[in-house]
Design a protein around this motif. Structure first.
Motif, PDB file in Angstrom:
ATOM      1  N   ILE A 215       0.836  -1.209   0.000  1.00 51.87           N
ATOM      2  CA  ILE A 215       0.000   0.000   0.000  1.00 51.87           C
ATOM      3  C   ILE A 215       0.864   1.249   0.000  1.00 51.87           C
ATOM      4  O   ILE A 215       0.657   2.184  -0.801  1.00 51.87           O
ATOM      5  CB  ILE A 215      -0.940  -0.013   1.219  1.00 51.87           C
ATOM      6  N   TYR A 216       1.847   1.299   0.875  1.00 51.70           N
ATOM      7  CA  TYR A 216       2.721   2.472   0.946  1.00 51.70           C
ATOM      8  C   TYR A 216       3.517   2.645  -0.339  1.00 51.70           C
ATOM      9  O   TYR A 216       3.643   3.766  -0.867  1.00 51.70           O
ATOM     10  CB  TYR A 216       3.678   2.346   2.138  1.00 51.70           C
ATOM     11  N   ALA A 217       4.077   1.548  -0.857  1.00 45.83           N
ATOM     12  CA  ALA A 217       4.901   1.646  -2.062  1.00 45.83           C
ATOM     13  C   ALA A 217       4.087   2.095  -3.267  1.00 45.83           C
ATOM     14  O   ALA A 217       4.510   2.968  -4.027  1.00 45.83           O
ATOM     15  CB  ALA A 217       5.571   0.295  -2.341  1.00 45.83           C
ATOM     16  N   VAL A 218       2.901   1.510  -3.454  1.00 44.29           N
ATOM     17  CA  VAL A 218       2.056   1.881  -4.601  1.00 44.29           C
ATOM     18  C   VAL A 218       1.582   3.327  -4.468  1.00 44.29           C
ATOM     19  O   VAL A 218       1.600   4.105  -5.436  1.00 44.29           O
ATOM     20  CB  VAL A 218       0.864   0.912  -4.716  1.00 44.29           C
ATOM     21  N   GLY A 219       1.153   3.718  -3.264  1.00 40.46           N
ATOM     22  CA  GLY A 219       0.664   5.079  -3.072  1.00 40.46           C
ATOM     23  C   GLY A 219       1.740   6.128  -3.285  1.00 40.46           C
ATOM     24  O   GLY A 219       1.513   7.133  -3.979  1.00 40.46           O
ATOM     25  N   LEU A 220       2.921   5.921  -2.721  1.00 45.37           N
ATOM     26  CA  LEU A 220       4.004   6.898  -2.868  1.00 45.37           C
ATOM     27  C   LEU A 220       4.515   6.939  -4.297  1.00 45.37           C
ATOM     28  O   LEU A 220       4.844   8.022  -4.819  1.00 45.37           O
ATOM     29  CB  LEU A 220       5.145   6.551  -1.906  1.00 45.37           C
ATOM     30  N   THR A 221       4.594   5.778  -4.955  1.00 44.04           N
ATOM     31  CA  THR A 221       5.042   5.754  -6.352  1.00 44.04           C
ATOM     32  C   THR A 221       4.015   6.416  -7.257  1.00 44.04           C
ATOM     33  O   THR A 221       4.376   7.106  -8.225  1.00 44.04           O
ATOM     34  CB  THR A 221       5.301   4.306  -6.793  1.00 44.04           C
ATOM     35  N   ALA A 222       2.711   6.212  -6.972  1.00 41.19           N
ATOM     36  CA  ALA A 222       1.667   6.809  -7.800  1.00 41.19           C
ATOM     37  C   ALA A 222       1.689   8.335  -7.738  1.00 41.19           C
ATOM     38  O   ALA A 222       1.372   9.007  -8.731  1.00 41.19           O
ATOM     39  CB  ALA A 222       0.304   6.283  -7.377  1.00 41.19           C
ATOM     40  N   MET A 223       2.074   8.890  -6.586  1.00 41.70           N
ATOM     41  CA  MET A 223       2.143  10.348  -6.487  1.00 41.70           C
ATOM     42  C   MET A 223       3.472  10.903  -7.014  1.00 41.70           C
ATOM     43  O   MET A 223       3.706  12.109  -6.937  1.00 41.70           O
ATOM     44  CB  MET A 223       1.927  10.799  -5.054  1.00 41.70           C
TER      45      MET A 223
END
Length: 358
Positions: free
Chosen positions: A216-224
Protein backbone atom coordinates in the motif's frame (compact mmCIF):
# COMPACT_ATOMS: atom_id res chain seq x y z
CA UNK A 1 17.91 -39.79 41.37
CA UNK A 2 14.65 -37.86 41.33
CA UNK A 3 13.01 -37.45 37.93
CA UNK A 4 13.11 -33.65 38.30
CA UNK A 5 16.90 -33.81 38.26
CA UNK A 6 16.83 -35.87 35.08
CA UNK A 7 14.59 -33.24 33.44
CA UNK A 8 16.99 -30.49 34.51
CA UNK A 9 20.01 -32.40 33.20
CA UNK A 10 18.22 -33.02 29.91
CA UNK A 11 17.34 -29.31 29.52
CA UNK A 12 20.96 -28.28 30.21
CA UNK A 13 22.20 -30.87 27.70
CA UNK A 14 19.81 -29.55 25.03
CA UNK A 15 20.97 -25.95 25.58
CA UNK A 16 24.63 -27.02 25.44
CA UNK A 17 23.97 -28.96 22.23
CA UNK A 18 22.29 -25.91 20.67
CA UNK A 19 25.36 -23.82 21.43
CA UNK A 20 27.65 -26.44 19.90
CA UNK A 21 25.59 -26.98 16.73
CA UNK A 22 24.44 -23.38 16.23
CA UNK A 23 25.75 -23.01 12.65
CA UNK A 24 24.63 -26.45 11.51
CA UNK A 25 21.10 -26.01 12.88
CA UNK A 26 20.34 -22.94 10.73
CA UNK A 27 18.96 -24.77 7.64
CA UNK A 28 16.88 -27.12 9.81
CA UNK A 29 15.35 -24.32 11.88
CA UNK A 30 14.68 -22.22 8.77
CA UNK A 31 13.18 -25.24 6.99
CA UNK A 32 10.98 -26.03 9.98
CA UNK A 33 9.65 -22.45 10.10
CA UNK A 34 8.95 -22.45 6.36
CA UNK A 35 7.20 -25.80 6.61
CA UNK A 36 5.07 -24.50 9.49
CA UNK A 37 4.16 -21.35 7.55
CA UNK A 38 3.22 -23.17 4.33
CA UNK A 39 1.48 -26.23 5.84
CA UNK A 40 -2.00 -24.59 5.76
CA UNK A 41 -1.57 -23.89 2.03
CA UNK A 42 -0.56 -27.50 1.39
CA UNK A 43 -3.59 -28.70 3.39
CA UNK A 44 -5.86 -26.46 1.33
CA UNK A 45 -4.45 -27.88 -1.92
CA UNK A 46 -5.04 -31.37 -0.53
CA UNK A 47 -8.68 -30.51 0.15
CA UNK A 48 -8.96 -29.57 -3.54
CA UNK A 49 -8.17 -33.19 -4.44
CA UNK A 50 -4.37 -33.20 -4.80
CA UNK A 51 -2.16 -35.77 -3.16
CA UNK A 52 0.22 -34.61 -0.43
CA UNK A 53 3.20 -34.81 -2.81
CA UNK A 54 1.48 -32.76 -5.51
CA UNK A 55 0.26 -30.27 -2.90
CA UNK A 56 3.81 -29.77 -1.60
CA UNK A 57 5.08 -29.37 -5.18
CA UNK A 58 2.37 -26.74 -5.76
CA UNK A 59 3.49 -24.86 -2.65
CA UNK A 60 7.09 -24.90 -3.88
CA UNK A 61 5.98 -23.66 -7.31
CA UNK A 62 4.27 -20.67 -5.67
CA UNK A 63 7.37 -19.96 -3.57
CA UNK A 64 9.61 -20.14 -6.64
CA UNK A 65 7.39 -17.69 -8.53
CA UNK A 66 7.48 -15.25 -5.60
CA UNK A 67 11.27 -15.58 -5.35
CA UNK A 68 11.78 -15.05 -9.09
CA UNK A 69 9.58 -11.94 -9.09
CA UNK A 70 11.51 -10.57 -6.11
CA UNK A 71 14.89 -11.26 -7.72
CA UNK A 72 13.95 -9.90 -11.16
CA UNK A 73 11.74 -6.93 -10.25
CA UNK A 74 11.69 -5.77 -6.65
CA UNK A 75 15.31 -6.22 -5.60
CA UNK A 76 16.85 -4.46 -8.66
CA UNK A 77 14.43 -1.54 -8.23
CA UNK A 78 15.25 -1.29 -4.52
CA UNK A 79 19.02 -1.35 -5.23
CA UNK A 80 18.60 1.33 -7.89
CA UNK A 81 16.67 3.55 -5.50
CA UNK A 82 19.30 3.07 -2.79
CA UNK A 83 21.95 4.31 -5.24
CA UNK A 84 19.81 7.29 -6.20
CA UNK A 85 19.33 8.12 -2.53
CA UNK A 86 23.10 8.09 -2.08
CA UNK A 87 23.43 10.63 -4.89
CA UNK A 88 20.92 12.90 -3.14
CA UNK A 89 22.84 13.04 0.16
CA UNK A 90 25.23 15.87 -0.95
CA UNK A 91 22.22 17.98 -1.96
CA UNK A 92 20.64 17.41 1.45
CA UNK A 93 23.86 18.55 3.15
CA UNK A 94 23.97 21.67 0.95
CA UNK A 95 20.36 22.55 1.82
CA UNK A 96 20.97 22.10 5.53
CA UNK A 97 24.13 24.22 5.32
CA UNK A 98 22.69 27.05 3.22
CA UNK A 99 19.05 27.17 4.37
CA UNK A 100 18.43 25.35 7.64
CA UNK A 101 21.69 26.16 9.46
CA UNK A 102 21.31 29.99 9.12
CA UNK A 103 17.77 29.77 10.48
CA UNK A 104 18.88 27.67 13.46
CA UNK A 105 21.76 30.08 14.09
CA UNK A 106 19.34 33.00 14.02
CA UNK A 107 16.92 31.30 16.42
CA UNK A 108 19.33 29.72 18.90
CA UNK A 109 22.81 31.15 18.16
CA UNK A 110 24.22 27.65 17.50
CA UNK A 111 26.57 27.19 14.55
CA UNK A 112 25.31 23.96 13.03
CA UNK A 113 27.23 24.48 9.78
CA UNK A 114 30.62 23.86 11.43
CA UNK A 115 29.51 20.52 12.86
CA UNK A 116 27.89 19.63 9.55
CA UNK A 117 31.16 20.21 7.70
CA UNK A 118 32.93 17.81 10.05
CA UNK A 119 30.27 15.15 9.47
CA UNK A 120 30.42 15.61 5.70
CA UNK A 121 34.23 15.42 5.62
CA UNK A 122 34.17 12.28 7.76
CA UNK A 123 31.67 10.59 5.45
CA UNK A 124 33.68 11.59 2.38
CA UNK A 125 36.91 10.29 3.92
CA UNK A 126 35.41 6.92 4.78
CA UNK A 127 33.79 6.70 1.36
CA UNK A 128 37.18 7.27 -0.29
CA UNK A 129 38.81 4.72 1.99
CA UNK A 130 36.19 2.12 1.15
CA UNK A 131 38.19 1.02 -1.89
CA UNK A 132 41.22 0.40 0.33
CA UNK A 133 39.19 -1.84 2.62
CA UNK A 134 37.65 -3.77 -0.27
CA UNK A 135 40.79 -5.68 -1.27
CA UNK A 136 41.52 -7.10 2.21
CA UNK A 137 37.83 -7.99 2.55
CA UNK A 138 37.85 -9.90 -0.72
CA UNK A 139 41.11 -11.56 0.26
CA UNK A 140 39.56 -12.66 3.54
CA UNK A 141 36.65 -14.17 1.67
CA UNK A 142 39.09 -16.02 -0.56
CA UNK A 143 41.06 -17.37 2.40
CA UNK A 144 37.88 -18.51 4.12
CA UNK A 145 36.59 -20.35 1.09
CA UNK A 146 35.69 -23.41 3.13
CA UNK A 147 33.49 -21.37 5.47
CA UNK A 148 31.83 -19.61 2.52
CA UNK A 149 31.18 -22.97 0.84
CA UNK A 150 29.70 -24.31 4.06
CA UNK A 151 27.39 -21.29 4.29
CA UNK A 152 26.24 -21.77 0.69
CA UNK A 153 25.62 -25.45 1.43
CA UNK A 154 23.51 -24.58 4.48
CA UNK A 155 21.41 -22.15 2.45
CA UNK A 156 20.95 -24.74 -0.32
CA UNK A 157 19.75 -27.26 2.27
CA UNK A 158 16.84 -25.04 3.38
CA UNK A 159 14.47 -25.95 0.49
CA UNK A 160 15.40 -29.64 0.78
CA UNK A 161 14.66 -29.71 4.51
CA UNK A 162 11.47 -27.71 3.96
CA UNK A 163 10.24 -30.13 1.28
CA UNK A 164 10.65 -33.27 3.37
CA UNK A 165 9.32 -31.70 6.56
CA UNK A 166 6.28 -30.34 4.71
CA UNK A 167 5.72 -33.70 3.06
CA UNK A 168 5.55 -35.53 6.41
CA UNK A 169 4.33 -32.68 8.62
CA UNK A 170 1.07 -34.27 9.76
CA UNK A 171 2.78 -37.61 10.34
CA UNK A 172 5.49 -35.96 12.44
CA UNK A 173 2.89 -34.24 14.61
CA UNK A 174 1.04 -37.52 15.09
CA UNK A 175 4.23 -39.33 16.08
CA UNK A 176 5.17 -36.59 18.55
CA UNK A 177 1.72 -36.76 20.13
CA UNK A 178 1.97 -40.53 20.48
CA UNK A 179 5.24 -40.13 22.43
CA UNK A 180 3.70 -37.88 25.09
CA UNK A 181 2.87 -39.70 28.36
CA UNK A 182 -0.84 -40.45 28.48
CA UNK A 183 -1.46 -38.57 31.71
CA UNK A 184 0.06 -35.41 30.19
CA UNK A 185 -1.54 -35.72 26.75
CA UNK A 186 -4.57 -33.49 27.40
CA UNK A 187 -2.50 -30.65 28.86
CA UNK A 188 0.20 -30.93 26.18
CA UNK A 189 -2.35 -30.89 23.35
CA UNK A 190 -4.19 -27.92 24.89
CA UNK A 191 -0.98 -25.93 25.36
CA UNK A 192 0.23 -26.87 21.87
CA UNK A 193 -2.97 -25.54 20.34
CA UNK A 194 -2.63 -22.30 22.28
CA UNK A 195 0.98 -21.97 21.09
CA UNK A 196 -0.16 -22.67 17.54
CA UNK A 197 -2.81 -19.94 17.79
CA UNK A 198 -0.20 -17.40 18.89
CA UNK A 199 2.43 -18.50 16.38
CA UNK A 200 0.07 -18.71 13.43
CA UNK A 201 -1.42 -15.31 14.23
CA UNK A 202 1.97 -13.68 14.62
CA UNK A 203 4.09 -15.40 11.96
CA UNK A 204 1.49 -15.84 9.24
CA UNK A 205 -0.79 -12.94 10.13
CA UNK A 206 1.91 -10.38 10.87
CA UNK A 207 3.81 -11.37 7.72
CA UNK A 208 0.72 -10.76 5.59
CA UNK A 209 0.08 -7.44 7.36
CA UNK A 210 3.68 -6.34 6.73
CA UNK A 211 3.56 -7.29 3.04
CA UNK A 212 0.16 -5.64 2.53
CA UNK A 213 1.16 -2.41 4.26
CA UNK A 214 4.43 -2.32 2.33
CA UNK A 215 2.51 -2.73 -0.95
CA UNK A 216 0.00 0.00 0.00
CA UNK A 217 2.72 2.47 0.95
CA UNK A 218 4.90 1.65 -2.06
CA UNK A 219 2.06 1.88 -4.60
CA UNK A 220 0.66 5.08 -3.07
CA UNK A 221 4.00 6.90 -2.87
CA UNK A 222 5.04 5.75 -6.35
CA UNK A 223 1.67 6.81 -7.80
CA UNK A 224 2.14 10.35 -6.49
CA UNK A 225 5.56 10.44 -8.17
CA UNK A 226 7.68 10.37 -5.02
CA UNK A 227 11.26 9.28 -5.46
CA UNK A 228 12.24 6.11 -3.62
CA UNK A 229 8.56 5.29 -3.13
CA UNK A 230 9.19 1.56 -3.48
CA UNK A 231 12.14 1.63 -1.06
CA UNK A 232 10.27 3.69 1.55
CA UNK A 233 7.16 1.51 1.28
CA UNK A 234 9.14 -1.73 1.66
CA UNK A 235 11.08 -0.36 4.65
CA UNK A 236 7.87 0.86 6.31
CA UNK A 237 6.20 -2.51 5.75
CA UNK A 238 9.11 -4.47 7.23
CA UNK A 239 9.32 -2.11 10.22
CA UNK A 240 5.61 -2.76 10.88
CA UNK A 241 6.59 -5.93 12.75
CA UNK A 242 6.56 -3.53 15.74
CA UNK A 243 3.23 -1.62 15.90
CA UNK A 244 3.46 2.02 14.75
CA UNK A 245 7.21 1.74 14.05
CA UNK A 246 6.67 1.27 10.33
CA UNK A 247 4.24 4.18 10.22
CA UNK A 248 6.61 6.51 12.10
CA UNK A 249 9.70 5.57 10.07
CA UNK A 250 7.91 5.57 6.72
CA UNK A 251 6.02 8.84 7.09
CA UNK A 252 9.08 10.65 8.47
CA UNK A 253 11.31 9.65 5.56
CA UNK A 254 8.56 10.18 2.99
CA UNK A 255 7.85 13.70 4.25
CA UNK A 256 11.53 14.63 4.06
CA UNK A 257 11.86 13.26 0.52
CA UNK A 258 8.64 14.96 -0.60
CA UNK A 259 9.83 18.27 0.84
CA UNK A 260 13.13 18.13 -1.06
CA UNK A 261 11.56 16.83 -4.28
CA UNK A 262 8.43 18.98 -4.57
CA UNK A 263 8.72 21.68 -1.91
CA UNK A 264 4.94 22.15 -1.73
CA UNK A 265 2.36 21.62 0.97
CA UNK A 266 0.24 19.62 -1.47
CA UNK A 267 2.95 16.95 -1.77
CA UNK A 268 3.24 16.70 2.00
CA UNK A 269 -0.54 16.33 2.20
CA UNK A 270 -0.36 13.52 -0.35
CA UNK A 271 2.15 11.63 1.81
CA UNK A 272 -0.10 12.05 4.84
CA UNK A 273 -3.09 10.73 2.88
CA UNK A 274 -1.17 7.62 1.72
CA UNK A 275 -0.09 6.69 5.23
CA UNK A 276 -3.53 7.54 6.65
CA UNK A 277 -5.12 5.12 4.17
CA UNK A 278 -2.62 2.44 5.23
CA UNK A 279 -3.38 2.97 8.92
CA UNK A 280 -7.14 2.89 8.39
CA UNK A 281 -6.94 -0.33 6.37
CA UNK A 282 -4.65 -1.88 8.98
CA UNK A 283 -7.01 -1.00 11.85
CA UNK A 284 -10.30 -1.82 10.13
CA UNK A 285 -9.42 -4.72 7.80
CA UNK A 286 -5.93 -6.20 8.23
CA UNK A 287 -5.66 -6.46 12.02
CA UNK A 288 -9.16 -7.90 12.65
CA UNK A 289 -9.09 -10.31 9.68
CA UNK A 290 -5.47 -11.53 9.83
CA UNK A 291 -4.48 -11.15 13.47
CA UNK A 292 -7.50 -10.75 15.71
CA UNK A 293 -6.77 -10.73 19.44
CA UNK A 294 -4.70 -13.92 19.59
CA UNK A 295 -1.15 -12.54 19.50
CA UNK A 296 -0.58 -11.04 22.92
CA UNK A 297 3.13 -10.45 22.20
CA UNK A 298 4.08 -7.00 23.44
CA UNK A 299 6.25 -4.99 20.99
CA UNK A 300 8.96 -4.65 23.65
CA UNK A 301 8.92 -8.44 24.10
CA UNK A 302 9.34 -8.88 20.34
CA UNK A 303 12.37 -6.57 20.23
CA UNK A 304 13.94 -8.18 23.30
CA UNK A 305 13.39 -11.71 21.96
CA UNK A 306 15.02 -10.96 18.59
CA UNK A 307 18.03 -9.20 20.17
CA UNK A 308 18.50 -11.87 22.83
CA UNK A 309 18.25 -14.69 20.31
CA UNK A 310 20.77 -13.02 18.03
CA UNK A 311 23.25 -12.49 20.86
CA UNK A 312 22.94 -16.06 22.13
CA UNK A 313 22.78 -18.13 18.93
CA UNK A 314 23.45 -15.74 16.04
CA UNK A 315 21.20 -16.04 13.00
CA UNK A 316 19.76 -19.31 14.29
CA UNK A 317 18.75 -17.49 17.47
CA UNK A 318 16.98 -14.81 15.44
CA UNK A 319 14.96 -17.52 13.70
CA UNK A 320 14.08 -19.16 17.02
CA UNK A 321 13.42 -15.94 18.92
CA UNK A 322 9.76 -15.30 18.11
CA UNK A 323 8.56 -18.93 18.28
CA UNK A 324 10.37 -19.34 21.61
CA UNK A 325 8.89 -16.08 22.90
CA UNK A 326 5.38 -17.20 21.93
CA UNK A 327 5.79 -20.58 23.66
CA UNK A 328 7.22 -18.94 26.80
CA UNK A 329 4.32 -16.48 26.85
CA UNK A 330 1.76 -19.30 26.63
CA UNK A 331 3.50 -21.20 29.44
CA UNK A 332 3.62 -18.08 31.61
CA UNK A 333 -0.10 -17.56 31.05
CA UNK A 334 -0.73 -21.17 32.04
CA UNK A 335 1.32 -20.72 35.21
CA UNK A 336 -0.53 -17.50 36.00
CA UNK A 337 -3.91 -19.21 35.58
CA UNK A 338 -2.89 -22.11 37.80
CA UNK A 339 -1.50 -19.70 40.39
CA UNK A 340 -4.80 -17.76 40.41
CA UNK A 341 -6.68 -21.03 41.03
CA UNK A 342 -4.32 -22.17 43.79
CA UNK A 343 -4.78 -21.79 47.53
CA UNK A 344 -1.50 -19.87 47.66
CA UNK A 345 -3.18 -17.01 45.77
CA UNK A 346 -6.55 -17.23 47.52
CA UNK A 347 -6.06 -17.89 51.24
CA UNK A 348 -9.83 -17.90 51.82
CA UNK A 349 -10.19 -20.82 49.42
CA UNK A 350 -7.58 -22.73 51.43
CA UNK A 351 -9.38 -21.94 54.68
CA UNK A 352 -12.72 -23.05 53.23
CA UNK A 353 -11.14 -26.34 52.12
CA UNK A 354 -9.85 -26.92 55.65
CA UNK A 355 -13.24 -26.13 57.13
CA UNK A 356 -15.06 -28.48 54.75
CA UNK A 357 -12.64 -31.35 55.37
CA UNK A 358 -13.77 -33.78 58.16
Amino acid sequence: MRKEWWVLIGAVAVVWLLFQLEAMLMPFIAGMILAYLTDPLANRLQRLGLSRTLAVCGVFLILVVILVVALLVLIPLAVQQVRQFGLMIPGIFDWVETVLAPQIRGWTGLDVAADLDDVQQTLAQHWQDAGGYLAPFLGKIGRSGAAFLAWVTYVALIPVVTFYLLLDWDRLLTNLRSMVPRRWEADVVRLSRRCDDVLSAFLRGQLLVMLTLGAIYAVGLTAMGLRFGLLIGMAAGLASIVPFLGFIVGISVALVVAFFQFGTWLALLGVLIVFAIGQVLESVVLQPKLLGDRIGLHPVAVIFAVLAGGNLFGFTGVLLALPAAAVIMVLLRELNERYKRSSLYDAQKRDRCHEDSP
